[in-house]
Design a protein around this motif. Sequence first.
Motif, mmCIF file in Angstrom:
data_model
loop_
_atom_site.group_PDB
_atom_site.id
_atom_site.type_symbol
_atom_site.label_atom_id
_atom_site.label_comp_id
_atom_site.label_asym_id
_atom_site.label_seq_id
_atom_site.Cartn_x
_atom_site.Cartn_y
_atom_site.Cartn_z
ATOM 1 N N MET A 1 0.835 -1.246 0.060
ATOM 2 C CA MET A 1 -0.176 0.083 -0.012
ATOM 3 C C MET A 1 0.634 1.320 0.018
ATOM 4 O O MET A 1 0.514 2.113 -0.575
ATOM 5 N N ASP A 10 -3.585 3.838 -6.275
ATOM 6 C CA ASP A 10 -4.457 3.211 -5.273
ATOM 7 C C ASP A 10 -4.900 2.008 -5.577
ATOM 8 O O ASP A 10 -5.844 1.662 -6.597
ATOM 9 N N ARG A 12 -6.887 -0.562 -4.033
ATOM 10 C CA ARG A 12 -7.947 -0.877 -3.553
ATOM 11 C C ARG A 12 -8.943 -0.883 -4.479
ATOM 12 O O ARG A 12 -8.936 -0.110 -5.518
ATOM 13 N N ALA A 16 -13.837 -0.948 -1.789
ATOM 14 C CA ALA A 16 -13.083 -0.704 -0.518
ATOM 15 C C ALA A 16 -12.767 0.665 -0.371
ATOM 16 O O ALA A 16 -12.862 1.312 0.930
ATOM 17 N N ARG A 17 -12.495 1.367 -1.526
ATOM 18 C CA ARG A 17 -12.205 2.954 -1.430
ATOM 19 C C ARG A 17 -13.625 3.812 -0.822
ATOM 20 O O ARG A 17 -13.549 4.649 -0.118
ATOM 21 N N ASP A 20 -13.629 3.032 2.886
ATOM 22 C CA ASP A 20 -12.828 3.699 3.675
ATOM 23 C C ASP A 20 -13.340 5.132 3.606
ATOM 24 O O ASP A 20 -12.888 5.919 4.691
#
Length: 229
Positions: A1, A10, A12, A16-17, A20
């Motif tokens: 990461m 990124d 993800r 997932a983004r 988060d």
Amino acid sequence: MAEAVASGRDDRTAKARIRDSAIATFAAHGVEGASVRLVAEGAGVSPALVIHHFGSKEALRRACDVHVAAVIREQKREAIAAGAGLDPLAALRGAAGGLPLLRYLARTLADGTEEVAELLDELVGDAEGYLAEGVETGLLKPTAYPRQRAAVLLLWSLGALVLNEHVRRLLGADLTADLGDPEALAAAGAYFGPVLELYGQGLMDEGYARRLREALDPGPSSGSGQGPG
């Protein structure tokens, strides 16, 4: 990461983004004050994609609760195995992206929603397992109240998180701070020092504690059925 961040990438998934971003947005504005549009902006996606993946803001919030509980569970088992302390918040501080999760909990624990109740039930169940592992390894003392002890320790820790503003005011410690920062770590000692003393040394004289236990649980004749099993 870290490599992805350094290179501007990124890795993800979009889902997932979004999750988060929701955690950070709910932490900053509260669940009621955070819109799907704000979450989408933080994730770099459209509001329609947020709804596509989660269906509603309520379902997105539930996904955040499930994710936070999963991170605590994973990190805490590792911490107990390593002989770490009992504070469940320490597990989040050591997790990747843990600080936003702490701030999310500080915002949402007092909501009184069904989702929060389910999250706490899950965390208590997990904590009972962690503590049992600690007893097996000799790190912790056994108890006649395994579930109740887990609930009390969790409520103490998370209650302090909800009252973090007053922890800062009274003790100068920030429970949502990055303790990798030496200044924040030094300030946190005003909170964790007394906590470790209470956990490690106890508070009451044993004779006084025994009298209180007898008063609370006089025996089978009380008919309460709440004594040690």
